[in-house]
Design a protein around this motif. Structure first.
Motif, PDB file in Angstrom:
ATOM      1  N   PHE A   1       9.381  -4.972 -13.638  1.00 30.69           N
ATOM      2  CA  PHE A   1       8.148  -4.888 -12.854  1.00 30.69           C
ATOM      3  C   PHE A   1       7.417  -6.226 -12.831  1.00 30.69           C
ATOM      4  O   PHE A   1       6.866  -6.616 -11.795  1.00 30.69           O
ATOM      5  N   THR A   2       7.413  -6.941 -13.966  1.00 32.18           N
ATOM      6  CA  THR A   2       6.778  -8.263 -13.996  1.00 32.18           C
ATOM      7  C   THR A   2       7.493  -9.216 -13.047  1.00 32.18           C
ATOM      8  O   THR A   2       6.851 -10.007 -12.339  1.00 32.18           O
ATOM      9  N   GLY A   3       8.828  -9.154 -13.017  1.00 31.67           N
ATOM     10  CA  GLY A   3       9.586  -9.988 -12.091  1.00 31.67           C
ATOM     11  C   GLY A   3       9.229  -9.705 -10.644  1.00 31.67           C
ATOM     12  O   GLY A   3       9.082 -10.646  -9.833  1.00 31.67           O
ATOM     13  N   MET A   4       9.070  -8.429 -10.290  1.00 30.63           N
ATOM     14  CA  MET A   4       8.680  -8.080  -8.924  1.00 30.63           C
ATOM     15  C   MET A   4       7.290  -8.615  -8.599  1.00 30.63           C
ATOM     16  O   MET A   4       7.032  -9.092  -7.483  1.00 30.63           O
ATOM     17  N   ILE A   5       6.386  -8.533  -9.573  1.00 31.34           N
ATOM     18  CA  ILE A   5       5.026  -9.040  -9.364  1.00 31.34           C
ATOM     19  C   ILE A   5       5.046 -10.541  -9.117  1.00 31.34           C
ATOM     20  O   ILE A   5       4.411 -11.042  -8.176  1.00 31.34           O
ATOM     21  N   ILE A   6       5.779 -11.291  -9.949  1.00 33.71           N
ATOM     22  CA  ILE A   6       5.819 -12.748  -9.801  1.00 33.71           C
ATOM     23  C   ILE A   6       6.501 -13.137  -8.495  1.00 33.71           C
ATOM     24  O   ILE A   6       6.071 -14.078  -7.802  1.00 33.71           O
ATOM     25  N   PHE A   7       7.579 -12.439  -8.129  1.00 34.75           N
ATOM     26  CA  PHE A   7       8.237 -12.699  -6.839  1.00 34.75           C
ATOM     27  C   PHE A   7       7.233 -12.531  -5.692  1.00 34.75           C
ATOM     28  O   PHE A   7       7.165 -13.363  -4.774  1.00 34.75           O
ATOM     29  N   SER A   8       6.451 -11.457  -5.746  1.00 37.36           N
ATOM     30  CA  SER A   8       5.465 -11.196  -4.692  1.00 37.36           C
ATOM     31  C   SER A   8       4.404 -12.284  -4.656  1.00 37.36           C
ATOM     32  O   SER A   8       4.006 -12.748  -3.581  1.00 37.36           O
ATOM     33  N   VAL A   9       3.934 -12.722  -5.838  1.00 34.12           N
ATOM     34  CA  VAL A   9       2.884 -13.742  -5.889  1.00 34.12           C
ATOM     35  C   VAL A   9       3.405 -15.090  -5.396  1.00 34.12           C
ATOM     36  O   VAL A   9       2.667 -15.854  -4.759  1.00 34.12           O
TER      37      VAL A   9
ATOM     38  N   PRO B   1      -8.699 -10.727   3.716  1.00 34.19           N
ATOM     39  CA  PRO B   1      -7.757 -11.743   4.236  1.00 34.19           C
ATOM     40  C   PRO B   1      -6.320 -11.238   4.118  1.00 34.19           C
ATOM     41  O   PRO B   1      -5.989 -10.538   3.150  1.00 34.19           O
ATOM     42  N   SER B   2      -5.482 -11.587   5.054  1.00 32.40           N
ATOM     43  CA  SER B   2      -4.118 -11.039   5.089  1.00 32.40           C
ATOM     44  C   SER B   2      -3.323 -11.276   3.807  1.00 32.40           C
ATOM     45  O   SER B   2      -2.615 -10.382   3.343  1.00 32.40           O
ATOM     46  N   PRO B   3      -3.393 -12.468   3.167  1.00 34.77           N
ATOM     47  CA  PRO B   3      -2.669 -12.625   1.892  1.00 34.77           C
ATOM     48  C   PRO B   3      -3.189 -11.674   0.808  1.00 34.77           C
ATOM     49  O   PRO B   3      -2.408 -11.191  -0.018  1.00 34.77           O
ATOM     50  N   VAL B   4      -4.496 -11.397   0.825  1.00 35.04           N
ATOM     51  CA  VAL B   4      -5.061 -10.466  -0.157  1.00 35.04           C
ATOM     52  C   VAL B   4      -4.596  -9.045   0.136  1.00 35.04           C
ATOM     53  O   VAL B   4      -4.303  -8.273  -0.783  1.00 35.04           O
ATOM     54  N   THR B   5      -4.508  -8.703   1.408  1.00 34.70           N
ATOM     55  CA  THR B   5      -3.982  -7.385   1.773  1.00 34.70           C
ATOM     56  C   THR B   5      -2.548  -7.229   1.287  1.00 34.70           C
ATOM     57  O   THR B   5      -2.168  -6.179   0.762  1.00 34.70           O
ATOM     58  N   ALA B   6      -1.748  -8.278   1.436  1.00 43.12           N
ATOM     59  CA  ALA B   6      -0.375  -8.239   0.915  1.00 43.12           C
ATOM     60  C   ALA B   6      -0.375  -8.100  -0.598  1.00 43.12           C
ATOM     61  O   ALA B   6       0.466  -7.393  -1.167  1.00 43.12           O
ATOM     62  N   PHE B   7      -1.321  -8.751  -1.275  1.00 43.81           N
ATOM     63  CA  PHE B   7      -1.446  -8.651  -2.729  1.00 43.81           C
ATOM     64  C   PHE B   7      -1.771  -7.223  -3.142  1.00 43.81           C
ATOM     65  O   PHE B   7      -1.175  -6.678  -4.080  1.00 43.81           O
TER      66      PHE B   7
END
Length: 478
Positions: free
Chosen positions: A74-82, A231-237
């Motif tokens: 899960f941490t890997g998925m979070i970092i990939f997304s960030v 903001p769109s990047p925050v929505t993606a976050f």
């Protein structure tokens, strides 16, 4: 704390350090470009640290944390997304009226909060991680403060999140009253020897906060307005990092207490899943704003995810992790396109802006089309196999009603996804957004990231074996 325990926390220490580094860069008046590049390198260091410590897992760090393979996934998925969100943030904020530098402090603090949730095994660490994530989101959502809908979205999220935090604490208090402990493993032992009446009540009250963070029905009313106003990047976050962290701690808690052994709790989750699948898809049908459509779509998708969550077996866990991975890549691809087409005057959320996109911006339109195909669950995309694995996990436990609703609502979802694709193939309008004028490196990097994620969606839809084997290997580190 011994050396191995400290080493296991290395990725989270590096992640916490990233915020401090950004603060120092701002103090020395460094440019947006420098902060962006350094932040990206710090996230790469977190990825390297996570890979470096994997051979030492699992490591219990009592009483708050357990760093194991599931947490690492899960941490890997979070970092990939960030990493993707950070890249998109540069081109988004470069022509905005607000100073973007402090944005990265909030982004990394929110990421740290979500990462803490992935390794939490105690109510205290759960609450700390959730509040760190939430407080960062309050400011991130309203970051473009000169826009009325951004401030409105931030205030709405602030009020509702504060209210649900009270529900979370009250639910924790009831469970503590029943068991006399706040550690997940001890709670699991206590409720096998006592009547769990207060435990079920506490779990139900805590579900209000969890349902709010995951935008599940009936706690979903904030989602569309916040998705549109932020903001769109925050929505993606919000759609990826925030929900991955919350789902990770929910999954760990359910596994520890063996939630599937409580029929009432499973019935409640089943009702929420069914309501989310139906409501999300029905509300998305008539949306003319792409960000609002994706908000309602996310409600439905996390209803699908609950179908994999409820069985409580290894097949369900693997299906849930694969589904989250596929959904995160898909959503990041879609928001990457929105960000590329956005201007300093506003986000590219009106569907009319996408009319004829395939003829003007074929690469961008192809990326968005593949992302929508994946969200719809069309074969040869990751979304199709993700839904297939969820169905397989549900069939093993004979969860027929949620499975039927999943199939029917997925068919309904085809309409609004294909409507966007058909719009992109229509005759182009002269008002189509023009390409941004960016630094060539970031422009090329953004396109490269979108193409890579599109390739991943196709690859996962055709050859999922390597990823599934990797998921199984990490889950064994438990």
């Amino acid at each position: 704390m011994n050396e191995l325990q400290l080493l296991a926390l290395l990725p989270f220490i590096v992640l916490a350090t990233a915020s401090i580094v950004v603060i120092l860069l701002i103090a020395f008046r460094q440019s947006h470009t420098v902060i962006q590049v350094v932040g990206f390198l710090m996230m790469c260091m977190v990825v390297f640290a996570t890979w470096y410590v994997k051979d030492t897992l699992p490591q219990a760090i009592p009483p708050l944390f357990v760093v194991d393979g599931q947490g690492a996934l899960f941490t890997g998925m979070i970092i990939f997304s960030v990493l993707a969100i950070g890249l998109f943030s540069y081109i988004y904020f470069e022509d905005r009226e607000e100073n973007p530098k402090e944005y990265y402090i909030l982004l990394f603090l929110g990421t740290l909060g979500a990462a803490i949730l992935t390794i939490s095994q105690h109510f205290i660490s759960l609450f700390i991680g959730l509040e760190l994530l939430s407080v960062s989101l309050y400011a991130l959502i309203a970051y473009l403060r000169n826009r009325n809908n951004a401030v409105e979205a931030g205030m709405k999220y602030l009020v509702l999140a504060a209210l649900t935090s009270a529900f979370l604490l009250f639910g924790m208090a009831l469970i503590y009253m029943e068991t006399g402990n706040m550690e997940f493993a001890v709670i699991a032992k206590k409720i096998t020897t006592t009547s769990p009446t207060l435990f079920i009540m506490g779990l139900g009250i805590m579900l209000v906060a969890i349902g709010f963070k995951l935008a599940l029905v009936p706690f979903h009313l904030w989602a569309a307005d916040v998705y549109q106003g932020a903001p769109s990047p925050v929505t993606a976050f919000i759609g990826t990092v925030s929900k991955i962290g919350v789902f990770a701690v929910l999954l760990r808690f359910a596994q520890t207490i063996q939630l599937q052994h409580y029929p009432l709790a499973i019935s409640i989750f089943s009702a929420i899943a069914i309501a989310s699948m139906i409501t999300g898809n029905v509300l998305a049908l008539r949306q003319q704003k792409l960000k609002r459509l994706l908000a309602y779509s996310s409600i439905a998708h996390f209803g699908y995810l609950l179908v994999a969550f409820m069985p409580g077996n290894s097949a369900g866990t693997e299906a849930a992790i694969f589904y989250l991975l596929a959904y995160s890549i898909t959503l990041l691809s879609a928001f990457g396109v929105i960000i590329l087409l956005s201007t300093g005057q506003g986000d590219a959320e009106d569907l009319s802006l996408y009319q004829g996109l395939i003829w003007k911006r074929p690469v961008v339109a192809t990326v968005l089309s593949v992302a929508l195909f994946s969200l719809a669950g069309i074969p040869l995309t990751a979304g199709f196999l993700a839904k297939f694995f969820v169905l397989a996990a549900g069939v093993q436990q004979h969860m027929w009603l949620p499975l039927i609703v999943l199939v029917v609502t997925s068919v309904i979802g085809l309409y609004y996804y294909l409507r966007i694709i058909s719009t992109m193939f229509a005759a182009p309008l002269p008002t189509l957004a023009s390409p941004k004028t960016l630094h060539p490196f970031f422009y090329i990097s953004t396109y490269a990231a979108l193409i890579i994620m599109t390739g991943l969606l196709t690859w996962l839809g055709v050859f999922p074996g390597i990823i599934l084997q990797g998921i199984k290997t990490f889950l064994l580190l438990h």
